[in-house]
Design an enzyme around this catalytic site. Structure first.
Site, PDB file in Angstrom:
ATOM      1  N   GLY A  13       0.826  -1.217   0.000  1.00  0.00           N
ATOM      2  CA  GLY A  13       0.000   0.000   0.000  1.00  0.00           C
ATOM      3  C   GLY A  13       0.855   1.260   0.000  1.00  0.00           C
ATOM      4  O   GLY A  13       0.485   2.282   0.581  1.00  0.00           O
ATOM      5  N   GLN A  17      -1.951   7.320   1.302  1.00  0.00           N
ATOM      6  CA  GLN A  17      -1.647   8.555   2.041  1.00  0.00           C
ATOM      7  C   GLN A  17      -0.468   8.344   2.995  1.00  0.00           C
ATOM      8  O   GLN A  17       0.485   9.121   3.006  1.00  0.00           O
ATOM      9  CB  GLN A  17      -2.879   9.008   2.827  1.00  0.00           C
ATOM     10  CG  GLN A  17      -2.692  10.340   3.533  1.00  0.00           C
ATOM     11  CD  GLN A  17      -3.738  10.599   4.601  1.00  0.00           C
ATOM     12  OE1 GLN A  17      -4.458   9.696   5.037  1.00  0.00           O
ATOM     13  NE2 GLN A  17      -3.842  11.848   5.029  1.00  0.00           N
ATOM     14  N   ASP A  39       2.372  -1.828  -4.362  1.00  0.00           N
ATOM     15  CA  ASP A  39       0.971  -1.438  -4.309  1.00  0.00           C
ATOM     16  C   ASP A  39       0.247  -2.207  -5.417  1.00  0.00           C
ATOM     17  O   ASP A  39       0.866  -2.816  -6.291  1.00  0.00           O
ATOM     18  CB  ASP A  39       0.846   0.081  -4.523  1.00  0.00           C
ATOM     19  CG  ASP A  39      -0.436   0.654  -3.936  1.00  0.00           C
ATOM     20  OD1 ASP A  39      -0.359   1.372  -2.930  1.00  0.00           O
ATOM     21  OD2 ASP A  39      -1.530   0.368  -4.487  1.00  0.00           O
ATOM     22  N   ILE A  40      -1.098  -2.149  -5.384  1.00  0.00           N
ATOM     23  CA  ILE A  40      -1.912  -2.814  -6.404  1.00  0.00           C
ATOM     24  C   ILE A  40      -1.812  -2.079  -7.747  1.00  0.00           C
ATOM     25  O   ILE A  40      -2.099  -2.642  -8.797  1.00  0.00           O
ATOM     26  CB  ILE A  40      -3.386  -2.914  -5.925  1.00  0.00           C
ATOM     27  CG1 ILE A  40      -4.261  -3.783  -6.824  1.00  0.00           C
ATOM     28  CG2 ILE A  40      -4.016  -1.542  -5.762  1.00  0.00           C
ATOM     29  CD1 ILE A  40      -4.147  -5.239  -6.505  1.00  0.00           C
ATOM     30  N   ASP A  58      -0.542  -7.549  -5.341  1.00  0.00           N
ATOM     31  CA  ASP A  58      -1.891  -7.713  -4.819  1.00  0.00           C
ATOM     32  C   ASP A  58      -1.757  -8.553  -3.549  1.00  0.00           C
ATOM     33  O   ASP A  58      -1.421  -9.742  -3.616  1.00  0.00           O
ATOM     34  CB  ASP A  58      -2.747  -8.443  -5.873  1.00  0.00           C
ATOM     35  CG  ASP A  58      -4.138  -8.783  -5.356  1.00  0.00           C
ATOM     36  OD1 ASP A  58      -4.411  -8.559  -4.146  1.00  0.00           O
ATOM     37  OD2 ASP A  58      -4.945  -9.283  -6.151  1.00  0.00           O
ATOM     38  N   TYR A 148     -15.286  -1.977   7.924  1.00  0.00           N
ATOM     39  CA  TYR A 148     -13.875  -1.609   8.122  1.00  0.00           C
ATOM     40  C   TYR A 148     -13.472  -1.879   9.576  1.00  0.00           C
ATOM     41  O   TYR A 148     -12.434  -2.485   9.844  1.00  0.00           O
ATOM     42  CB  TYR A 148     -13.715  -0.133   7.766  1.00  0.00           C
ATOM     43  CG  TYR A 148     -12.340   0.459   7.994  1.00  0.00           C
ATOM     44  CD1 TYR A 148     -11.225  -0.023   7.311  1.00  0.00           C
ATOM     45  CD2 TYR A 148     -12.163   1.541   8.860  1.00  0.00           C
ATOM     46  CE1 TYR A 148      -9.971   0.541   7.500  1.00  0.00           C
ATOM     47  CE2 TYR A 148     -10.914   2.119   9.048  1.00  0.00           C
ATOM     48  CZ  TYR A 148      -9.822   1.619   8.366  1.00  0.00           C
ATOM     49  OH  TYR A 148      -8.596   2.183   8.559  1.00  0.00           O
ATOM     50  N   LYS A 152     -10.767  -4.488  11.175  1.00  0.00           N
ATOM     51  CA  LYS A 152      -9.641  -4.022  12.005  1.00  0.00           C
ATOM     52  C   LYS A 152      -9.614  -4.739  13.363  1.00  0.00           C
ATOM     53  O   LYS A 152      -8.545  -5.056  13.868  1.00  0.00           O
ATOM     54  CB  LYS A 152      -9.698  -2.492  12.177  1.00  0.00           C
ATOM     55  CG  LYS A 152      -9.338  -1.745  10.893  1.00  0.00           C
ATOM     56  CD  LYS A 152      -7.892  -2.001  10.503  1.00  0.00           C
ATOM     57  CE  LYS A 152      -7.505  -1.469   9.154  1.00  0.00           C
ATOM     58  NZ  LYS A 152      -6.130  -1.805   8.748  1.00  0.00           N
ATOM     59  N   ILE A 178      -5.703  10.921   9.672  1.00  0.00           N
ATOM     60  CA  ILE A 178      -4.368  11.475   9.408  1.00  0.00           C
ATOM     61  C   ILE A 178      -4.491  12.645   8.432  1.00  0.00           C
ATOM     62  O   ILE A 178      -5.122  12.530   7.384  1.00  0.00           O
ATOM     63  CB  ILE A 178      -3.428  10.393   8.820  1.00  0.00           C
ATOM     64  CG1 ILE A 178      -3.375   9.151   9.726  1.00  0.00           C
ATOM     65  CG2 ILE A 178      -2.033  10.973   8.589  1.00  0.00           C
ATOM     66  CD1 ILE A 178      -2.797   9.369  11.109  1.00  0.00           C
TER      67      ILE A 178
HETATM   68  C1  AKB Z   1     -10.957   6.271   7.820  1.00  0.00           C
HETATM   69  O1  AKB Z   1     -11.538   7.370   7.972  1.00  0.00           O
HETATM   70  O2  AKB Z   1     -11.509   5.271   7.362  1.00  0.00           O
HETATM   71  C2  AKB Z   1      -9.509   6.181   8.260  1.00  0.00           C
HETATM   72  C3  AKB Z   1      -9.387   5.688   9.667  1.00  0.00           C
HETATM   73  C4  AKB Z   1      -9.756   6.527  10.793  1.00  0.00           C
HETATM   74  O3  AKB Z   1      -8.950   4.581   9.865  1.00  0.00           O
HETATM   75  N1  AKB Z   1      -8.873   7.445   8.117  1.00  0.00           N
END
Ligand code: AKB
Length: 327
Positions: A13, A17, A39-40, A58, A148, A152, A178
């Site tokens: 990746g 960013q 990266d992909i 990948d 997401y 995580k 970030i």
């Molecule tokens: C997102 O907004 O999905 C990311 C995070 C906080 O992991 N920047």
């Protein structure tokens, strides 16, 4: 688990960013040829700097991933490839595949090839229903409401499992939003805190996709790079946690962010059109307790909101005047 030296790094990746700026700093510290960007994307856009090797990878293809690690004699994987929160809600299966299968591949390869370390970033997205919203502790209920966040939490549990079961040195941080001026973020909920600076410089106005009182933990990129490398280089013997360090530096509402921009650009205007990302932001903490990171590996950020805004606006205004705002 014996600690070993970091010598040959693979960044997955690397065009993202964080990846673009972290790769550049790792190359500065460990040597251009000792940090392989991947990266992909077929080719590097130059975001990670053109000075070192770049490979298409990948991360869901374990054989290809392992081949890169073996042929490049990698000892440390910085595994940044991920689908972020907003894109994840549109493509949940893709998010699971990239974030969980990709991470499991990294951990399995680390076990098989006896790598020194795998850095596996997590996120404030692990938090959700049932945990304190302010000063959210390191140890608390983890019931995220986004795919997401689910990926995580799974990733953190997998890291801890590989540490305990196989002795893999897996480390990770719960990144807040970030803020940076080099590579635009893509597909996150916290992206507004970057977009707002670009639009302030370009048009002196911004329409925000979350409400004025939305308050989230954020961090400026120099702190993100410093903290990530400090954790990578931390003495393993001092770490009680592994894949799940809370890491904070500042928290502010969108209104406070707009006010800080207005101190430099008084005519700046902001309007609000909340969309599906409001519910994601509302499910995350407003501020987090990072005392474990401070205690175990000396985390100590440098930038507050005012310092971030001054630096962002100085950088973007200069680029805008040269006709290169977006690089
Ligand atoms: C997102 O907004 O999905 C990311 C995070 C906080 O992991 N920047």
């Amino acid at each position: 688990m014996a600690e070993k030296r970091i010598e040959r790094i693979l960044v997955t990746g690397s065009e993202g960013q964080i990846g673009s700026e972290l790769t550049r700093e790792l190359r500065r510290r460990y040597g251009d040829d000792n940090c392989i960007a991947s990266d992909i994307k077929d080719t590097s856009s130059g975001g990670s700097g053109d000075r070192g090797p770049y490979l298409h990878l990948d991360v869901t293809d374990r054989a290809a991933f392992k081949d890169v690690v073996d042929t490049q004699r990698i000892d440390t994987v910085v595994h940044l490839a991920a689908v972020l929160s907003a894109t994840g809600e549109k493509h949940p299966l893709r998010a699971w595949n990239v974030n969980v299968t990709g991470l499991l591949n990294a951990l399995e390869i680390a076990r098989e090839s006896e790598l020194n370390q795998v850095l596996c970033p997590s996120s404030i997205a692990v938090f959700g229903d049932g945990c304190p919203h302010e000063n959210t502790p390191q140890e608390t209920v983890l019931k995220p409401t986004t795919i997401y966040g689910v990926t995580k939490v799974t990733g953190e549990l997998l890291c801890d499992y590989y540490v305990r079961r196989f002795g893999v040195d897996a480390r990770g941080l719960r990144y807040p939003g970030i803020i940076s001026a080099e590579t635009l973020p893509g597909g996150g909920t916290t992206d507004y805190a970057v977009d707002i600076y670009y639009k302030a410089v370009e048009e002196k106005r911004y329409t925000c996709f979350v409400k004025a009182d939305t308050r989230l933990p954020m961090m400026y990129m120099p702190d993100c790079i410093k903290g990530t490398i400090d954790l990578m280089e931390a003495d393993l013997g001092r770490l009680e946690h592994h894949g799940d360090f809370n890491m904070a530096s500042m928290s502010f509402s969108v209104q406070e962010l707009a006010d800080s921009i207005r101190r430099h650009i008084p005519e700046f205007e902001i309007t609000y059109e909340p969309d599906y990302r409001q519910a994601i932001a509302d499910s995350w903490p407003a501020s987090i307790d990072d005392s474990a990171a401070r205690r175990e590996w000396g985390w100590n950020p440098d930038y507050d909101l005012e310092a971030t805004t001054s630096d962002m606006l100085r950088t973007l205004t200069k680029r805008h005047s040269e006709g290169k705002l977006y690089g």
